[in-house]
Design a protein around this motif. Structure first.
Motif, PDB file in Angstrom:
ATOM      1  N   THR A  65       5.928  -4.244   2.310  1.00 25.27           N
ATOM      2  CA  THR A  65       5.383  -3.671   1.226  1.00 25.27           C
ATOM      3  C   THR A  65       5.781  -1.826   1.430  1.00 25.27           C
ATOM      4  OG1 THR A  65       2.968  -2.913   2.244  1.00 25.27           O
ATOM      5  CG2 THR A  65       3.721  -5.377   1.744  1.00 25.27           C
ATOM      6  N   VAL A  66       5.715  -1.275  -0.326  1.00 29.50           N
ATOM      7  CA  VAL A  66       5.413  -0.165  -0.919  1.00 29.50           C
ATOM      8  C   VAL A  66       4.790   0.047  -0.126  1.00 29.50           C
ATOM      9  CG1 VAL A  66       5.315   1.490  -2.701  1.00 29.50           C
ATOM     10  CG2 VAL A  66       6.805  -1.010  -2.693  1.00 29.50           C
ATOM     11  N   ALA A  67       3.278   0.450   0.027  1.00 28.65           N
ATOM     12  CA  ALA A  67       2.366   1.282   0.655  1.00 28.65           C
ATOM     13  C   ALA A  67       2.724   1.539   2.395  1.00 28.65           C
ATOM     14  CB  ALA A  67       1.075   0.338   0.774  1.00 28.65           C
ATOM     15  N   GLN A  68       3.501   0.337   2.903  1.00 27.55           N
ATOM     16  CA  GLN A  68       3.132   0.080   4.557  1.00 27.55           C
ATOM     17  C   GLN A  68       4.665   1.252   4.155  1.00 27.55           C
ATOM     18  OE1 GLN A  68       4.358  -3.518   5.039  1.00 27.55           O
ATOM     19  NE2 GLN A  68       2.504  -3.953   6.134  1.00 27.55           N
ATOM     20  N   PHE A  69       5.833   1.195   3.815  1.00 30.23           N
ATOM     21  CA  PHE A  69       6.815   2.512   3.610  1.00 30.23           C
ATOM     22  C   PHE A  69       5.981   3.192   3.847  1.00 30.23           C
ATOM     23  CE2 PHE A  69       9.942   4.569   1.555  1.00 30.23           C
ATOM     24  CZ  PHE A  69      10.855   5.373   2.475  1.00 30.23           C
ATOM     25  N   LEU A  70       5.480   3.739   2.622  1.00 36.64           N
ATOM     26  CA  LEU A  70       5.395   5.078   1.750  1.00 36.64           C
ATOM     27  C   LEU A  70       3.976   6.186   3.388  1.00 36.64           C
ATOM     28  CD1 LEU A  70       4.816   5.074  -1.927  1.00 36.64           C
ATOM     29  CD2 LEU A  70       6.112   6.475  -0.581  1.00 36.64           C
ATOM     30  N   ASN A  71       3.468   5.323   3.615  1.00 33.05           N
ATOM     31  CA  ASN A  71       2.640   5.565   4.764  1.00 33.05           C
ATOM     32  C   ASN A  71       3.360   6.004   6.268  1.00 33.05           C
ATOM     33  OD1 ASN A  71      -0.297   5.705   6.358  1.00 33.05           O
ATOM     34  ND2 ASN A  71       0.663   4.847   7.362  1.00 33.05           N
ATOM     35  N   GLU A  72       4.558   5.747   6.079  1.00 32.07           N
ATOM     36  CA  GLU A  72       5.381   5.511   6.972  1.00 32.07           C
ATOM     37  C   GLU A  72       6.466   6.646   6.989  1.00 32.07           C
ATOM     38  OE1 GLU A  72       9.767   2.982  10.005  1.00 32.07           O
ATOM     39  OE2 GLU A  72       8.245   2.487   7.989  1.00 32.07           O
ATOM     40  N   TRP A  73       7.066   6.792   5.537  1.00 36.67           N
ATOM     41  CA  TRP A  73       7.539   7.571   5.788  1.00 36.67           C
ATOM     42  C   TRP A  73       6.748   9.135   5.213  1.00 36.67           C
ATOM     43  CZ3 TRP A  73       7.740  11.129   0.991  1.00 36.67           C
ATOM     44  CH2 TRP A  73       8.887  11.632   0.873  1.00 36.67           C
ATOM     45  N   LEU A  74       5.711   8.940   4.914  1.00 39.40           N
ATOM     46  CA  LEU A  74       5.260  10.280   5.062  1.00 39.40           C
ATOM     47  C   LEU A  74       5.142  11.031   6.150  1.00 39.40           C
ATOM     48  CD1 LEU A  74       2.074   9.909   1.759  1.00 39.40           C
ATOM     49  CD2 LEU A  74       4.118  11.504   2.106  1.00 39.40           C
ATOM     50  N   THR A  75       5.027   9.986   7.245  1.00 39.87           N
ATOM     51  CA  THR A  75       4.639  10.601   8.603  1.00 39.87           C
ATOM     52  C   THR A  75       5.485  11.556   9.321  1.00 39.87           C
ATOM     53  OG1 THR A  75       2.862   8.723   8.875  1.00 39.87           O
ATOM     54  CG2 THR A  75       3.559   9.878  10.587  1.00 39.87           C
TER      55      THR A  75
END
Length: 444
Positions: A65-75
């Motif tokens: 999902t978009v949320a999962q990707f953004l969390n991974e990306w921000l980290t």
């Protein structure tokens, strides 16, 4: 390699089989993407995707999902970003993106979805409570009843921190009332959110999570051009006269005679100040991240780090300020805060940028001057320098703009006003009396 497109509801989807098998499963990978408005658009995207697959850039289907990707990306990107940028992007994701499109599959994110997101944010995107208005309504109601509430009472009644309540009560007493805030986000904020998403999705493509970046094909909301309100020389002189006895009068004077950024003036250290030569070197910044002040090396733009001259008056005032500071250092002795900051409290603690902003608001209101922001002092300096006849290139370099073209665009209204005087001066010099009606015509 052959592809196909088909309609699903009101949109179109493409699908094709990659030429190579998955090394892990031994099966062919099927690639698909939907959300296209027309069959023609779907076919074009399909051909582009097949071309990418031919080059070995295969994107495997995923339910990420978009949320999962953004969390991974921000980290992943946190170590490569400065703290302010990372905190801003993290807030954009948490407050404005994930609540609206976070549950959508990343690979189904398309241009219409982004445009709908921007429209919603512009209309009703504000999620943070307007504490200033809430506190003012309570404070003014109690005041009308004949009893002014204490900051502690304001804090408890409005569920805010005591520090916010104290600052608010000081503002209200000096006549500064909250501005009405709309339900939607400002176009500039939505443009910032778009820039954040575009940057994240660039990496999604690089990581082979997406075939292409949908944010590359949409335009963020247009930001209306507005002219910053500034003080003229008379108002600047009035303000400086009013704050002359204030502890941070030297800080305000330096700001108004250089136009440096708030973080730079708050982060300035004495080892970067040469009073004999009348110069300061700008490199250190003091920024606010999550309400906390912290030091940051390096400026906002590539031209932010620079050495600039300061005038004789400002140099003299800084000398006097340093003598006062040395006396305070001797008084506090080992309890004096280390750091060698130019602008400090009595015990050597460096100033908090937000406190300086709030202090400026109170002092400006008490002086009866038009309300402007602390950042507008920077624009006031630049405008005044241009009106004084300083070259735009020199002013641009002094305030650290990334390029003189952006500076000229920002201050075009000042230059337009000067254009009339320039026209008259040039014509007077070139024509003299040759075109006066009383002048005799020249013989050939």
């Amino acid at each position: 390699m052959k592809g196909s497109v088909y309609q699903r509801g009101k949109s179109w989807t493409y699908r094709f089989r990659a030429a190579e098998r998955d090394a892990a499963t031994g099966e062919f990978v099927w690639i698909n993407k939907g959300g296209f408005a027309t069959e023609k658009e779907a076919w074009k995207a399909c051909r582009d995707a097949m071309h990418e697959a031919d080059q070995g850039r295969v994107v495997k289907p995923s339910t990420r999902t978009v949320a999962q990707f953004l969390n991974e990306w921000l980290t992943a990107v946190e170590p490569s970003l400065d703290a302010t940028t990372w905190r801003n992007w993290s807030d954009y994701a948490r407050w404005y993106v994930v609540p609206h499109i976070g549950s959508e599959r990343l690979q189904q994110l398309n241009e219409p979805a982004l445009l709908r997101l921007y429209a919603k944010l512009l209309a009703e995107g504000r999620v943070k409570r307007d504490n200033d208005t809430v506190m003012y309504q309570y404070w003014s109601k109690r005041l009308a009843e004949g009893v002014e509430p204490t900051p502690r009472q304001v804090s408890e009644a409005c569920n805010t921190s005591i520090h916010a309540a104290r600052s608010a009560v000081r503002r209200y007493r000096s006549g500064i009332t909250p501005k009405q805030i709309s339900l939607g986000l400002a176009p500039k904020t939505v443009r910032n959110i778009h820039a954040f998403l575009h940057r994240a999705l660039v990496d999604a493509v690089a990581w082979k999570y997406l075939i292409d970046n949908p944010a590359s094909h949409v335009k963020p909301p247009k930001q209306p051009r507005t002219r910053r309100q500034v003080w003229d020389s008379t108002q600047i002189q009035r303000f400086l006269g009013h704050v002359r006895q204030d502890r941070f009068a030297a800080l305000f004077l330096l700001e108004l005679t250089t136009g440096i950024r708030r973080g730079q003036v708050c982060g300035l250290k004495w080892d970067a100040v040469d009073l004999d030569a009348g110069k300061i070197t700008l490199h250190n910044n003091r920024v606010v991240v999550g309400g906390q002040a912290r030091d940051k090396a390096g400026g906002k733009t590539r031209n932010a780090d620079r050495t600039i001259s300061i005038d004789r008056t400002t140099t003299t005032v800084l000398r006097d300020w340093r003598q006062l500071q040395e006396a305070e250092r001797a008084f506090y002795q080992t309890d004096y805060h280390p750091g060698d900051y130019v602008f400090t409290y009595q015990d050597g603690r460096p100033v908090h940028p937000q406190s300086i902003r709030q202090r400026f608001d109170r002092l400006a209101a008490a002086a009866g001057l038009p309300r402007i922001t602390f950042h507008d002092l920077r624009h006031s300096y630049a405008t005044g320098a241009l009106r004084a006849g300083v070259s735009p290139k020199v002013v641009s370099e002094r305030i650290g703009h990334a390029n003189v073209g952006f500076f000229l665009e920002t201050y075009a209204h000042v230059l337009d006003n000067d254009d009339r005087e320039a026209a008259e001066q040039a014509a007077s010099f070139l024509l003299g009396d040759a075109w006066n009606s009383d002048a005799e015509p020249q013989q050939g």
